[in-house]
Design an enzyme around this catalytic site. Structure first.
Site, PDB file in Angstrom:
ATOM      1  NE  ARG A   1      -3.754  -2.470   2.357  1.00 24.98           N
ATOM      2  CZ  ARG A   1      -4.713  -2.688   3.226  1.00 24.98           C
ATOM      3  NH1 ARG A   1      -4.778  -1.644   4.066  1.00 24.98           N
ATOM      4  NH2 ARG A   1      -5.326  -3.687   2.985  1.00 24.98           N
TER       5      ARG A   1
ATOM      6  NE  ARG B   1      -1.225   4.604   9.156  1.00 25.76           N
ATOM      7  CZ  ARG B   1      -2.730   4.412   9.114  1.00 25.76           C
ATOM      8  NH1 ARG B   1      -3.054   4.060   7.998  1.00 25.76           N
ATOM      9  NH2 ARG B   1      -3.264   4.636  10.293  1.00 25.76           N
TER      10      ARG B   1
ATOM     11  CD  GLU C   1      -8.374  -1.415  10.628  1.00 24.63           C
ATOM     12  OE1 GLU C   1      -8.207  -2.484   9.702  1.00 24.63           O
ATOM     13  OE2 GLU C   1      -8.352  -0.089  10.420  1.00 24.63           O
TER      14      GLU C   1
ATOM     15  CB  SER D   1     -11.746  -4.136   8.390  1.00 24.32           C
ATOM     16  OG  SER D   1     -11.375  -3.079   8.978  1.00 24.32           O
TER      17      SER D   1
ATOM     18  NE  ARG E   1      -2.095  -1.894  11.662  1.00 16.97           N
ATOM     19  CZ  ARG E   1      -2.881  -0.822  11.687  1.00 16.97           C
ATOM     20  NH1 ARG E   1      -4.085  -0.923  12.158  1.00 16.97           N
ATOM     21  NH2 ARG E   1      -2.400  -0.020  10.988  1.00 16.97           N
TER      22      ARG E   1
END
Length: 428
Positions: A262, A277, A349, A352, A391
């Site tokens: 990403r 991130r 988070e 999702s 994560r």
């Protein structure tokens, strides 16, 4: 992608759903674009019908030896032939204008999605508390990792720049253990089929799951018409593109452990320290393809499968129902799982889980044939993290840290670590 017929049938409901998303009404604009498309189609059809009729009249005129009339009719046919490419182009342009406008509009939220403009409108759904005592304070993962010499951001920066990391030794093995543990759980206990997909996909696949065209700046292009996947959702969901499945084949459940890429174009200045991130990270993805009436039930099931990872790791977490202003572009409804990270004294988070309805299926032309002669319809698609491996590594390191800087290995991971029970802290 939206169904223009449904918008025509109930424009007020469509505009109401857009308003819940914080968008202005669009039904009138879309209907006008569809009217223009229909007019272009009608004009092309009328010209073709006229050519067909003239051909018959030319035959009749020749049979009657009326050469003057035949010549006049042939001149009109020639004119219509000259106009045909323009009419076809106008038809294509009108259809493209409508499709591009529809493709840029986010999915319609389900009725039970809470209202809200941003993450402050999210609502807690449930939570799970670890059996271990929550740390009142602790070091962040990058402090623990750098102290041991097993997490190296400087070396990664020399290789690739910012937002990359080099893991070494026992930390590298711990990340690998987490991914294998998750795959074994989802395939062995949850009934997902493991897939090893390509991590380079065509533009059509990225369009199908709605990463393109709207989020082009967040992606990494890799040569002409190829993109690095931002998540295995892209190849796994596109496995059913341009196909018609039998209802008896559903649900299909796929899982994959892949690197993800990403650009994080919209995240400048956010989470610049550590692994939260990254431009490249590993993730276990869950994808389900269902019949429409089963998708809500499948959403809850997928959420439970992702939660099972954190329960077996004995990590404290909460599940949040995202509000209309915070859920993703392709989602009808999303649950976020947020894990407790004591280094930051907050929840972050880690997964999702979204149900997309027929939104992606329309973009992929993925359909199913219903039983008992009920015709062909679009499948429903769902996707979720099962979970983000990097994560999860952060959560394990911070929650299982010891005062001496070592990290205890959760019991669920010890078989994957060759029986190792502890990652040692820095040597004094």
């Amino acid at each position: 992608m939206h169904d223009i017929r449904a918008i025509r049938e109930n424009p007020e409901a469509f505009d109401c759903d857009l308003e819940r998303r914080g968008l202005a009404p669009l039904s009138a604009e879309l209907i006008a674009l569809d009217d223009a498309r229909k007019a272009a189609v009608s004009a092309a059809q009328a010209a073709q019908e006229r050519r067909n009729a003239l051909s018959k009249e030319i035959g009749a005129a020749k049979k009657a030896k009326d050469e003057a009339r035949a010549t006049e009719l042939m001149a009109e046919v020639a004119r219509l032939k000259e106009e045909a490419p323009g009419l076809e182009a106008a038809q294509g342009e009108a259809a493209k204008a409508l499709d591009e406008r529809l493709a840029a509009i986010p999915n319609r939220p389900k009725d039970d999605v809470p209202p809200g403009a941003d993450e402050h409108g999210n609502v807690e759904y449930r939570r799970f508390d670890s059996s271990r005592e929550r740390l009142a304070q602790g070091r962040q993962h990058f402090e623990l990792g750098e102290a041991t010499g097993l997490m190296d951001f400087e070396a990664a920066a020399k290789l690739s720049g910012s937002r990359f990391v080099v893991l070494k030794g026992q930390l590298a093995r711990l990340e690998r253990a987490l991914g294998q543990f998750m795959l074994d759980l989802h395939t062995g206990e949850h009934g997902y089929t493991e897939v090893v997909p390509p991590v380079l996909v065509r533009e059509e696949a990225m369009f199908g799951t709605a990463q393109l065209p709207k989020f082009r700046d967040d992606q990494f292009a890799a040569g002409e018409n190829f993109w690095l996947i931002p998540t295995a959702e892209v190849p796994l969901t596109n496995l059913v593109r341009e196909s018609i499945l039998a209802e008896d084949e559903l649900p299909l459940r796929f899982t994959a452990l892949t690197p993800c890429f990403r650009a994080e174009a919209g995240a400048a200045g956010r989470d610049t320290r550590g692994m939260l991130r990254q431009h490249q990270f590993n993730k276990v993805e869950l994808v389900s393809i269902t019949a429409p009436e089963k998708s809500a039930e499948e959403h809850e099931r997928m959420l439970a499968c992702a939660e099972a990872v954190l329960k077996k790791l004995d990590l404290t977490y909460r599940v949040m129902t995202l509000c209309t202003g915070d859920m993703g572009f392709a989602s009808q409804k999303t649950y976020d799982i947020e894990v407790w990270v004591p280094g930051q004294q907050t929840y972050r988070e880690i997964s999702s889980c979204s149900v997309c309805g027929e939104f992606q299926a329309r973009r992929m032309n993925a359909r199913y044939r219903a039983k008992e002669g009920r015709g062909v319809g679009f499948v429903h698609t769902l996707n979720g993290s099962g979970v983000a491996v990097g994560r999860a590594l952060i959560a394990v390191m911070e929650n299982y840290q010891n005062p001496d800087g070592s990290v205890t290995i959760p019991s669920a991971l010890q078989p994957y670590m060759g029986g190792l029970t502890r990652i040692e802290g820095p040597k004094n």
